[in-house]
Design a protein around this motif. Structure first.
Motif, mmCIF file in Angstrom:
data_model
loop_
_atom_site.group_PDB
_atom_site.id
_atom_site.type_symbol
_atom_site.label_atom_id
_atom_site.label_comp_id
_atom_site.label_asym_id
_atom_site.label_seq_id
_atom_site.Cartn_x
_atom_site.Cartn_y
_atom_site.Cartn_z
ATOM 1 N N LYS D 45 0.580 -1.106 -0.080
ATOM 2 C CA LYS D 45 0.206 -0.084 -0.170
ATOM 3 C C LYS D 45 1.135 1.427 -0.054
ATOM 4 C CE LYS D 45 -4.219 -1.851 2.020
ATOM 5 N NZ LYS D 45 -4.733 -2.322 3.184
ATOM 6 N N ASN D 48 1.566 2.241 -4.208
ATOM 7 C CA ASN D 48 0.867 3.959 -4.819
ATOM 8 C C ASN D 48 0.523 5.125 -3.654
ATOM 9 O OD1 ASN D 48 -1.058 2.340 -3.226
ATOM 10 N ND2 ASN D 48 -2.138 2.606 -4.544
ATOM 11 N N LEU D 50 -1.776 4.721 -0.757
ATOM 12 C CA LEU D 50 -2.055 4.639 0.281
ATOM 13 C C LEU D 50 -1.858 4.922 1.696
ATOM 14 C CD1 LEU D 50 -4.553 2.039 -1.495
ATOM 15 C CD2 LEU D 50 -5.079 4.457 -1.455
ATOM 16 N N PRO D 73 -2.693 10.825 -6.959
ATOM 17 C CA PRO D 73 -4.235 10.489 -7.751
ATOM 18 C C PRO D 73 -3.810 9.990 -9.185
ATOM 19 C CG PRO D 73 -5.148 12.541 -6.973
ATOM 20 C CD PRO D 73 -3.678 12.452 -6.602
ATOM 21 N N LYS D 74 -3.100 11.594 -9.917
ATOM 22 C CA LYS D 74 -1.869 11.271 -11.360
ATOM 23 C C LYS D 74 -0.642 10.147 -11.401
ATOM 24 C CE LYS D 74 0.274 13.372 -14.938
ATOM 25 N NZ LYS D 74 1.844 14.684 -14.542
ATOM 26 N N ARG D 76 -1.419 7.484 -8.787
ATOM 27 C CA ARG D 76 -1.724 5.893 -8.922
ATOM 28 C C ARG D 76 -3.035 5.525 -10.054
ATOM 29 N NH1 ARG D 76 -4.481 8.346 -3.088
ATOM 30 N NH2 ARG D 76 -3.044 7.937 -1.956
ATOM 31 N N ALA D 77 -3.461 6.785 -11.054
ATOM 32 C CA ALA D 77 -4.610 6.242 -11.959
ATOM 33 C C ALA D 77 -3.384 5.107 -12.512
ATOM 34 C CB ALA D 77 -4.595 7.457 -13.242
ATOM 35 N N MET D 81 -4.831 -1.824 -8.771
ATOM 36 C CA MET D 81 -4.498 -1.846 -8.230
ATOM 37 C C MET D 81 -5.615 -3.263 -7.472
ATOM 38 S SD MET D 81 -3.101 -0.526 -3.893
ATOM 39 C CE MET D 81 -3.063 -1.839 -2.352
ATOM 40 N N PHE D 83 -7.815 -5.749 -4.158
ATOM 41 C CA PHE D 83 -7.655 -5.839 -3.471
ATOM 42 C C PHE D 83 -8.945 -6.823 -2.991
ATOM 43 C CE2 PHE D 83 -8.285 -1.229 -3.889
ATOM 44 C CZ PHE D 83 -7.241 -0.648 -2.807
ATOM 45 N N GLU D 87 -13.687 -4.937 -3.552
ATOM 46 C CA GLU D 87 -14.017 -3.117 -3.125
ATOM 47 C C GLU D 87 -13.934 -2.789 -4.791
ATOM 48 O OE1 GLU D 87 -14.015 -2.320 -0.613
ATOM 49 O OE2 GLU D 87 -12.017 -3.314 0.061
ATOM 50 N N LEU D 88 -15.246 -3.903 -5.288
ATOM 51 C CA LEU D 88 -16.537 -2.993 -6.154
ATOM 52 C C LEU D 88 -16.283 -1.852 -5.832
ATOM 53 C CD1 LEU D 88 -17.039 -5.881 -8.372
ATOM 54 C CD2 LEU D 88 -15.216 -4.039 -8.994
ATOM 55 N N ALA D 101 -14.047 5.656 -13.537
ATOM 56 C CA ALA D 101 -12.104 6.696 -13.409
ATOM 57 C C ALA D 101 -11.665 6.869 -14.484
ATOM 58 C CB ALA D 101 -11.050 5.719 -12.559
ATOM 59 N N ARG D 149 -11.589 -4.149 -13.616
ATOM 60 C CA ARG D 149 -11.833 -2.754 -13.300
ATOM 61 C C ARG D 149 -10.082 -1.978 -13.671
ATOM 62 N NH1 ARG D 149 -14.178 -0.028 -7.888
ATOM 63 N NH2 ARG D 149 -12.125 -1.224 -7.449
ATOM 64 N N ALA D 150 -8.922 -2.416 -12.916
ATOM 65 C CA ALA D 150 -7.711 -2.093 -13.014
ATOM 66 C C ALA D 150 -7.493 -1.441 -14.315
ATOM 67 C CB ALA D 150 -6.904 -3.209 -11.749
ATOM 68 N N MET D 153 -8.045 1.434 -16.653
ATOM 69 C CA MET D 153 -6.788 2.654 -16.540
ATOM 70 C C MET D 153 -6.062 2.208 -17.934
ATOM 71 S SD MET D 153 -9.412 3.847 -14.659
ATOM 72 C CE MET D 153 -8.391 5.763 -13.866
#
Lengths: 245, 296, 226, 242
Positions: D45, D48, D50, D73-74, D76-77, D81, D83, D87-88, D101, D149-150, D153
């Motif tokens: 963690k 990135n 967190l 944020p830039k 992490r984009a 990641m 989890f 964590e949807l 995102a 989802r990851a 990006m």
């Protein structure tokens, strides 16, 4: 000695204006609804802001939000109302206070009642919002940040939408409370429903009819608001999520 | 809430709302209980109000005491217990109706509408409805009020008159109905309203509370004459007879005039101010010929 | 700027204190009666007998749909006569306090009933099953197993409701009963010092309620730690 | 690609990470393992941002994570990641989870973001589920959506934080299959996991942690063949033979 019932009194023309006494009651109902909706809107906005501030990782902001909640939660609503209406205009710079006091009296009373009820309710909304946010798994926040969303975006798109869905039931009861609490506005002379009951007693000298009619109106309001919120609750359900039935 | 709640509510209304009335008249009730309950006001200066020790005093209150003396004599109960219940203009009629209080002497106007629900004793005072305003406000009479904020007390005849005047003459006044005289005067004093319409005697009474009494004046042509009476339970001739007789005796014997002087022509609590409100022709006429007539 | 003049307050303290005793008396009665009657209502509402459940649901919903202010006005009009004829109080005894007490107690019971019902329902069904398995009756299971656990969970909520109730008592102002707020208002009105007295009353309520809420927080922390 | 140098972190006096250093090169797959409480989740963690850390430095793709001026944020984009608990976002459909995102962070137009959806879902074998909500999917399916989802990006590297440990056993493989596929395509990956089979199959190196320290950092064959430290030997013995 006996009580003379006169239900037809409501259909008689009222002592002033063109309305009947029934019309007075309608006007009171409209005032109650307008007052409650305006106060609720304000409570939602301020309460959400304060609720978010209470959960941000910043001591100063969360501390300020906590103080805000304690102040509005620990003073009786009636006292708060009197302070907004009677005290605040005296403490403002004289020019402002006088300007406020020259407004139409109904405007003054309505404004004081909305601000009072709005702040009072916002403190309670804030606590629900906070509880909603805190009940979300911490990973949600991390997942959202990990995607590159800013903290503000995380609140806006991920945490608040979910938190609000979770707190629909307590918000429903707060919303109902706003309607009930709005009755205190009668004490500063705003002619909402409870004040109309008093005024009807004065003008018709038929206390029981007046009280019964107004009580029934409050109950009807309750039913309407409740079914409205049921609809919201159904809309807000998240498919497959625990807690959704 | 559900339909069930409605049923329950309807039930509750029937249960509670049918008032339970005792038979046998107020005198018997007082005799059985060994106590009489008086209704009084809290801030109707100088008729019925609290002094700074929270004792009830005032012109009407003194007359009510005399009536109580007469009741004691009538019932031959010199040790009759006396209980005091403060009332407001909103609850005084229901409280007489439901028997919580036996008699109320404060500043209640005797009118025909109220006679449907309660009885009135011989009148105890006659007032005219006028205006209290700041001396430098430029308000001389009711016509000057057009377009202004005007305060009056909720549930009074002044409120009705003011509203009617506003409707009839299209004056565009914004009328504030305050909960009681104290609040009405506060509304005036803090500048929310330019004038306070009320019974002249009460206006003089409020004046007595002002931070600077010299700044204020009572002005305007009286809009109505009203007779104050003591409220009594309806349809109880025996009780009314005792009270009426006591009041009539007070007036014809000249004692009433002394009481009047004490409250209207001399310094009174809480601030020792003198109202300087001389005996009007109407009151003189009343003292000469006591009656229980309403003016409207 | 406004010129404050706090001089009315010292002399009025005995009267204000008298008002505070009325406020506390009202709060205490309503809390005690509210919890007892509220528990009964909650059990009725959860009972298998439709009539009882129906009555309790109607009662709770009725009181929860009307503003407290209206309830107090109602009781101020009705209770004196009703109590006189039902309980044989001497006619004409000062009924304002009694009617306010009855009104508050009946009103708050509806709120307590909901808290207590939630508390009872928070006790896992398995506990009831276990109690029955040991041979207990319904009453025993309730009294010995369910209610003690339920109340332990509810204590913070019940106390918080008591603080709300304490604040709500200020509404008896409408029946001209001199509770703490009523007393403060009357003094302010009499001396033309309403601004000062209202601020004073607000401060007193704040200090008392805030202190009480801190106490509740500490208590519930202790409860969860234990 | 990811460079971790002498990183240390503590809560008060409690040392969570101490002097951790390792490198992940482009196209490399690193597995981080170790007993629970060893600090491996915390370490990943930190990569990135967190979790903040007090000592040392982490540089991802030339950007220092801990530096106050870094636009997190830039960064992490571009760092994907996944989890442990998926964590949807439960209040959004699968498609909305994939597009949120892309639109809000990368600023892609709605249509473009949506257009990426079907291909990504195809890749994790869930094309038919686009309109459903996370709560309507099984755990394994949810985790595959989370990977998609990851990937939406277009990340330059992926972090996996125990992606299979919250899953029922029969669902573990469907997720691992997706991860193996990713590794074969040459994605740079740092995975905290206990799946030693997965590690053997695709990892280039294994990092073993204990008590907040990196105890071993060795090529996969070397780690499984003959771990140098006693602690790692014990750990392997426990995890492989039962």
């Amino acid at each position: 000695m006996s009580y003379a019932w006169h239900w037809e009194v409501f259909l008689q023309p009222a002592a002033s204006g063109d309305a009947t006494y029934l019309g007075w009651m309608g006007a009171g109902l409209a005032m109650t609804v307008a007052l409650s909706l305006a106060a609720w809107l304000m409570a939602l906005v301020c309460g959400t802001l304060a609720g978010v501030l209470r959960t941000v990782p910043n001591r100063l902001w969360s501390g300020l939000a906590a103080a805000y909640v304690e102040v509005f939660r620990n003073i009786p609503l009636l006292v708060q109302l009197f302070i907004w209406y009677f005290v605040l205009p005296e403490l403002l710079p004289p020019a402002w206070g006088d300007a406020f006091k020259q407004l139409n009296p109904v405007t003054q009373q309505f404004a004081a009642a909305v601000v009072c009820l709005g702040f009072f309710t916002s403190a309670r909304v804030c606590e629900h919002v906070r509880a909603g946010i805190e009940s979300l798994p911490r990973g949600q926040r991390n997942a959202s940040l990990a995607l590159g969303l800013t903290l503000a975006q995380t609140y806006r798109h991920v945490m608040l939408p979910m938190a609000f869905r979770l707190i629909v039931p307590p918000l429903t009861s707060e919303f109902l409370n706003v309607f009930k609490n709005s009755a205190v506005a009668s004490t500063i002379g705003l002619l909402e429903l409870a004040a109309q009951s008093r005024q009807l007693v004065d003008y018709t000298a038929q206390p029981y009819e007046s009280f019964i009619a107004v009580t029934v109106m409050y109950m009807a309001l309750n039913v309407v608001v409740m079914s409205g919120m049921r609809w919201v609750e159904r809309k807000a359900q998240v498919p497959g999520y625990i807690g959704a039935k | 809430m559900s339909r069930r709640a409605f049923h329950a509510a309807a039930l509750a209304c029937c249960l509670f709302a049918a008032p339970v009335f005792a038979a046998g008249g107020t005198l018997n009730k007082i005799k059985d209980a060994g106590a009489i309950t008086l209704g009084h006001r809290e801030s109707s200066i100088p008729f019925s109000y609290y002094d700074d020790k929270q004792q009830v005093i005032g012109y009407s209150h003194e007359i009510m005491q005399k009536a109580v003396d007469a009741i004691k004599a009538e019932l031959k109960l010199p040790s009759l217990a006396v209980k005091l219940v403060p009332v407001t203009s909103q609850n005084r009629i229901p409280l007489i109706q439901n028997g919580t209080i036996d008699i109320e002497c404060g500043s209640t106007t005797n009118n025909l509408e109220r006679q449907r629900q309660v009885a009135f004793s011989n009148s105890i005072f006659v007032i005219g409805t006028r205006l209290l305003t700041k001396k430098n406000s430029g308000i001389q009479d009711f016509a000057d009020l057009a377009g202004k904020n005007v305060v009056t007390t909720a549930g009074t005849t002044s409120e009705r008159l003011l509203r009617k005047m506003n409707d009839d003459r299209k004056m565009g006044m914004a009328i504030i109905s305050a909960k009681d005289h104290g609040e009405a005067f506060l509304t005036l004093e803090t500048g929310r309203a330019v004038a306070f319409m009320m019974d002249d005697a009460l206006l003089y009474g409020e004046l007595a509370k002002a931070k600077r009494p010299g700044d204020w004046a009572v002005v305007g042509t009286p809009q109505s004459r009203e007779a104050y009476g003591c409220m009594l339970p309806k349809d109880d001739a025996a009780f009314k007879k005792v009270v009426d007789a006591a009041i009539a005796r007070l007036m014809t014997s000249g004692e009433a005039e002394k009481i009047y002087a004490k409250w209207f022509m001399n310094p009174i609590p809480p601030k020792g101010l003198n109202l300087n409100f001389p005996l009007s022709e109407d009151v003189k006429a009343l003292y000469k010929a006591p009656n229980d007539k309403a003016f409207d | 700027m406004y010129e404050f003049d706090w001089s009315s307050i010292p002399g009025a303290l005995p009267f204000l204190w008298q008002g505070m005793t009325v406020t506390l008396e009202l709060t205490a009665t309503a809390v005690v009666v509210g919890i007892v009657w509220g528990t009964l209502l909650a059990m009725m509402r959860l009972s298998a007998m439709p009539l009882l459940a129906w009555f309790a649901a109607g009662y709770v919903n009725l009181f929860r749909s009307i503003p407290l202010l209206m309830v107090l006005l109602w009781f101020f009009l009705i209770v004196p006569r009703l109590l006189e004829s039902l309980l044989g109080f001497p006619p004409g005894s000062d009924m304002r306090l009694t009617s306010a007490m009855v009104g508050f107690a009946l009103f708050e019971s509806a709120y307590y009933a909901e808290i207590i019902r939630a508390g009872i329902q928070s006790v896992p069904q398995g506990q009831v099953a276990a109690a029955y398995a040991l041979g207990m009756s319904y009453g025993q299971a309730m009294r010995l197993v369910v209610l003690p656990q339920a109340f332990r969970n509810m204590v913070p909520l019940l106390l918080t409701q008591a603080i709300i109730l304490f604040q709500d008592t200020s509404l008896v102002y409408v029946s001209a009963l001199a509770d703490f707020f009523g007393a403060a208002y009357k003094v302010g009105d009499r001396d033309g010092r309403l601004v000062e007295l209202l601020l004073f009353a607000g401060a007193v309520y704040f200090v008392m309620c805030y202190a009480a809420s801190l106490l509740v927080k500490r208590l519930s922390r202790k409860g969860t730690a234990a | 690609m990811i460079s971790i140098r002498n990183v240390g972190k503590h809560y008060g006096s409690f040392q969570v990470l101490a002097d951790c250093s390792t490198e992940v090169n482009k196209g490399e797959v690193i597995v981080v393992c170790g007993p629970s409480g060893s600090g491996k989740s915390t370490l990943i963690k930190c990569v990135n941002g967190l979790e903040p850390f007090q000592q040392g430095e982490i540089v991802v793709n030339g950007v220092s994570v801990g530096a106050p001026k870094t636009d997190l944020p830039k960064l992490r984009a571009h760092v994907g990641m996944v989890f442990q608990h998926f964590e949807l976002f439960p209040h959004m459909s699968i498609m909305a989870n994939l597009t949120l995102a892309q639109e809000k962070v990368l600023g892609r137009p709605h249509e473009e973001a949506r257009a990426k959806g079907p291909a990504l879902l195809d890749r994790v074998g869930l094309r038919a589920q686009a309109a459903k909500y996370p709560g309507e999917l099984s755990g394994g399916q949810q985790q595959r959506v989370a990977i998609a989802r990851a990937l939406a990006m277009d990340p330059i590297c992926m972090l996996f934080d125990e992606p299979t440990s919250a899953l029922d056993p029969e669902m573990i493989n469907e997720v691992l299959d997706v991860m193996v596929e990713l590794a074969r395509e040459g994605m740079t990956m740092m995975c905290v996991t206990h799946e030693m089979g997965f590690a053997r199959q695709v990892a280039h190196r294994v990092v073993f942690m204990d008590h907040g320290r990196i105890v071993e950092d060795a090529p996969t064959e070397a780690f499984f063949g003959a771990p140098r430290s006693e602690r790692a030997q014990q750990f392997l013995a426990k995890i492989l033979h039962h």
